[in-house]
Structure formats: structure tokens, C-alpha cells
Motif scaffolding. Structure first.
Motif, PDB file in Angstrom:
ATOM      1  N   GLN A 149       0.815  -1.205   0.000  1.00 34.31           N
ATOM      2  CA  GLN A 149       0.000   0.000   0.000  1.00 34.31           C
ATOM      3  C   GLN A 149       0.857   1.268   0.000  1.00 34.31           C
ATOM      4  N   GLU A 150       2.121   1.135  -0.357  1.00 39.94           N
ATOM      5  CA  GLU A 150       2.998   2.306  -0.404  1.00 39.94           C
ATOM      6  C   GLU A 150       2.375   3.361  -1.309  1.00 39.94           C
ATOM      7  N   SER A 151       2.414   4.617  -0.872  1.00 36.87           N
ATOM      8  CA  SER A 151       1.766   5.680  -1.641  1.00 36.87           C
ATOM      9  C   SER A 151       2.409   5.840  -3.012  1.00 36.87           C
ATOM     10  N   LEU A 152       1.618   6.333  -3.945  1.00 34.11           N
ATOM     11  CA  LEU A 152       2.155   6.555  -5.292  1.00 34.11           C
ATOM     12  C   LEU A 152       3.275   7.585  -5.257  1.00 34.11           C
ATOM     13  N   GLN A 153       3.146   8.555  -4.366  1.00 35.68           N
ATOM     14  CA  GLN A 153       4.214   9.552  -4.242  1.00 35.68           C
ATOM     15  C   GLN A 153       5.534   8.879  -3.874  1.00 35.68           C
ATOM     16  N   LYS A 154       5.495   7.962  -2.903  1.00 40.75           N
ATOM     17  CA  LYS A 154       6.726   7.287  -2.467  1.00 40.75           C
ATOM     18  C   LYS A 154       7.265   6.371  -3.562  1.00 40.75           C
ATOM     19  N   LEU A 155       6.378   5.698  -4.276  1.00 44.25           N
ATOM     20  CA  LEU A 155       6.819   4.870  -5.411  1.00 44.25           C
ATOM     21  C   LEU A 155       7.495   5.747  -6.463  1.00 44.25           C
ATOM     22  N   PHE A 156       6.900   6.902  -6.732  1.00 39.55           N
ATOM     23  CA  PHE A 156       7.454   7.846  -7.694  1.00 39.55           C
ATOM     24  C   PHE A 156       8.841   8.296  -7.244  1.00 39.55           C
ATOM     25  N   GLU A 157       8.961   8.619  -5.973  1.00 41.02           N
ATOM     26  CA  GLU A 157      10.222   9.138  -5.449  1.00 41.02           C
ATOM     27  C   GLU A 157      11.322   8.091  -5.418  1.00 41.02           C
ATOM     28  N   SER A 158      10.936   6.814  -5.451  1.00 38.21           N
ATOM     29  CA  SER A 158      11.949   5.748  -5.494  1.00 38.21           C
ATOM     30  C   SER A 158      12.286   5.351  -6.926  1.00 38.21           C
ATOM     31  N   GLY A 159      11.648   6.010  -7.902  1.00 38.56           N
ATOM     32  CA  GLY A 159      11.926   5.717  -9.308  1.00 38.56           C
ATOM     33  C   GLY A 159      11.153   4.533  -9.853  1.00 38.56           C
ATOM     34  N   ASN A 160      10.154   4.073  -9.105  1.00 37.11           N
ATOM     35  CA  ASN A 160       9.366   2.912  -9.525  1.00 37.11           C
ATOM     36  C   ASN A 160       8.170   3.398 -10.366  1.00 37.11           C
ATOM     37  N   TYR A 161       8.496   3.963 -11.521  1.00 35.69           N
ATOM     38  CA  TYR A 161       7.487   4.648 -12.332  1.00 35.69           C
ATOM     39  C   TYR A 161       6.427   3.700 -12.900  1.00 35.69           C
ATOM     40  N   ASN A 162       6.846   2.506 -13.312  1.00 34.82           N
ATOM     41  CA  ASN A 162       5.876   1.541 -13.845  1.00 34.82           C
ATOM     42  C   ASN A 162       4.817   1.202 -12.805  1.00 34.82           C
ATOM     43  N   ALA A 163       5.252   1.018 -11.552  1.00 36.85           N
ATOM     44  CA  ALA A 163       4.304   0.683 -10.485  1.00 36.85           C
ATOM     45  C   ALA A 163       3.329   1.836 -10.252  1.00 36.85           C
ATOM     46  N   VAL A 164       3.804   3.070 -10.367  1.00 35.73           N
ATOM     47  CA  VAL A 164       2.926   4.229 -10.207  1.00 35.73           C
ATOM     48  C   VAL A 164       1.822   4.185 -11.262  1.00 35.73           C
ATOM     49  N   VAL A 165       2.231   3.978 -12.512  1.00 32.35           N
ATOM     50  CA  VAL A 165       1.271   3.966 -13.623  1.00 32.35           C
ATOM     51  C   VAL A 165       0.284   2.811 -13.471  1.00 32.35           C
ATOM     52  N   GLU A 166       0.795   1.624 -13.102  1.00 32.62           N
ATOM     53  CA  GLU A 166      -0.074   0.452 -12.939  1.00 32.62           C
ATOM     54  C   GLU A 166      -1.072   0.654 -11.818  1.00 32.62           C
ATOM     55  N   ARG A 167      -0.600   1.160 -10.677  1.00 28.84           N
ATOM     56  CA  ARG A 167      -1.496   1.370  -9.529  1.00 28.84           C
ATOM     57  C   ARG A 167      -2.551   2.419  -9.842  1.00 28.84           C
ATOM     58  N   ALA A 168      -2.151   3.471 -10.550  1.00 33.34           N
ATOM     59  CA  ALA A 168      -3.116   4.509 -10.916  1.00 33.34           C
ATOM     60  C   ALA A 168      -4.172   3.936 -11.856  1.00 33.34           C
ATOM     61  N   ALA A 169      -3.745   3.063 -12.777  1.00 31.59           N
ATOM     62  CA  ALA A 169      -4.689   2.453 -13.724  1.00 31.59           C
ATOM     63  C   ALA A 169      -5.653   1.512 -13.000  1.00 31.59           C
ATOM     64  N   GLU A 170      -5.138   0.789 -11.998  1.00 33.36           N
ATOM     65  CA  GLU A 170      -5.987  -0.128 -11.228  1.00 33.36           C
ATOM     66  C   GLU A 170      -7.084   0.635 -10.492  1.00 33.36           C
ATOM     67  N   GLY A 171      -6.731   1.822 -10.028  1.00 30.79           N
ATOM     68  CA  GLY A 171      -7.706   2.620  -9.278  1.00 30.79           C
ATOM     69  C   GLY A 171      -8.339   3.699 -10.133  1.00 30.79           C
ATOM     70  N   ARG A 172      -8.406   3.454 -11.442  1.00 33.06           N
ATOM     71  CA  ARG A 172      -8.949   4.454 -12.366  1.00 33.06           C
ATOM     72  C   ARG A 172     -10.286   4.986 -11.864  1.00 33.06           C
TER      73      ARG A 172
END
Length: 200
Positions: free
Chosen positions: A24-47
Motif C-alpha cells: 500500500q505504499e503511496s504513489l508519491q513514495k513509489l514515484f520518489e523511489s523511481g518505480n514509475y511503472n508501479a505508479v502507472v499500474e497502480r493509478a490504472a488499477e484505481g482508475r
């Protein structure tokens, strides 16, 4: 239940909780760790979820140099029911179209409606930096860090803006926060190199 069994059960429960929290790591924290694919995937899941998630996806796609994908996310924001976020979306689209004046104007309209939203201030900072309006960028990024002190990239860009103003003490302060908040960021080595030059 024996003490040993209780200890084992507690360890399993703690591990399950840790795994759940990591997931459940926030998208902001995923973004800040450079995990960009996970950010995009998680955002799409919660469209259809929060506009903040759509915004983070737009930023992640931009980091991945997927301009078309980023533009699509900004356009989603333009279609949201929130007027401030619609203006953030318009600012992002204009920014990607190299329309600096409109990017800043739309972000300023958003800030006029929701000036206490750190992401709105961050977008204003990005748009202003792209338009070489350093004073507006400094004010917006500094405000974003006040509103959300753990927003590492607001500190990163505040550092850059202050550096352009030759306010090296403030630049170093924000870069230091960035390094503490985003230890796994792909931008960390560049910031460490900047810090070495600022200390000379």
C-alpha cells in the motif's frame, strides 16, 4: 496458547502487516523511489480514484519519456469534476505542448482555486520553471514543501529554483531534505554531486 506459539503467531502477523503496508505504499513514495511503472499500474488499477493518483501517473510517464501517455493522464484531469484539477490538467497539457504561457496561466488559475493543495503548487512550480519564471517557481515549490514537508520532489525542484536565484543556502537546505526523503531516487547521485559543489 504457549508463549512460543504466541511469539510465532505474532511474528507471522507482523510479517503479514508489513507486506500489506509495503503493497500500500503511496504513489508519491513509489514515484520518489523511481518505480514509475508501479505508479502507472497502480493509478490504472484505481482508475476513477483520486486526481492525485492520476497526476502522479502523468508525472511518472513524463519521467519515462512517454509524452503521449503523460498527456493522456493530464487530459483525464481536465475531465475530472474538480475545477482546480481541471486547470492542473490544462497546465500539464500546455506544458507538454511547449505552451509555457498557458501552462503557467492554467496553474495559476488552479492555485487561485486550491492554493492549499501541494500538488497544485507543485504544478505551478513546474510550469513556471519551464517558462524560466524562477521567482514564481521558487514561491510555488517552497509553498508545496510547506504544505507537504515529505514531498521529496518539491524539495528537489525548490533546490533547483533557489540555485538559479543564487540562493545557495536555501538550495542546499532543500537538496538535503530531498536526499533524506528519497534515498532510492534515481536523481540522488546528481543531487549529491550538486551538494559537493555547493560546499566548496
Amino acid at each position: 496458547m504457549s508463549v512460543l506459539r504466541l511469539a510465532k503467531w505474532s511474528a507471522v502477523a507482523l510479517l503479514a502487516t508489513s507486506v500489506g503496508l509495503a503493497g500500500q505504499e503511496s504513489l508519491q513514495k513509489l514515484f520518489e523511489s523511481g518505480n514509475y511503472n508501479a505508479v502507472v499500474e497502480r493509478a490504472a488499477e484505481g482508475r476513477g480514484g483520486s486526481p492525485e493518483d492520476t497526476y502522479m501517473a502523468a508525472l511518472a510517464l513524463l519521467k519515462m519519456e512517454n509524452v503521449g501517455g503523460s498527456s493522456a493522464e493530464f487530459r483525464r484531469l481536465q475531465e475530472s469534476g474538480n475545477e482546480a484539477w481541471q486547470q492542473v490538467g490544462a497546465s500539464g497539457v500546455a506544458m507538454l505542448d511547449n505552451n509555457d504561457a498557458e501552462a503557467v496561466a492554467a496553474a495559476q488559475r488552479a492555485a487561485g482555486m486550491a492554493g492549499d493543495n501541494p500538488y497544485v503548487q507543485y504544478q505551478l512550480g513546474l510550469a513556471a520553471a519551464g517558462a524560466n519564471d524562477t521567482n514564481t517557481a521558487v514561491t510555488a515549490f517552497a509553498r508545496a514543501t510547506e504544505l507537504q514537508p515529505d514531498f521529496a520532489y518539491a524539495h528537489y525542484y525548490a533546490g533547483q529554483a533557489y540555485q538559479k536565484q543564487r540562493n545557495l543556502a536555501k538550495a542546499a537546505e532543500h537538496y538535503t531534505y530531498f536526499l533524506k526523503l528519497a534515498p532510492d531516487s534515481p536523481d540522488r547521485p546528481a543531487v549529491q554531486a550538486i551538494m559537493r559543489t555547493l560546499r566548496k
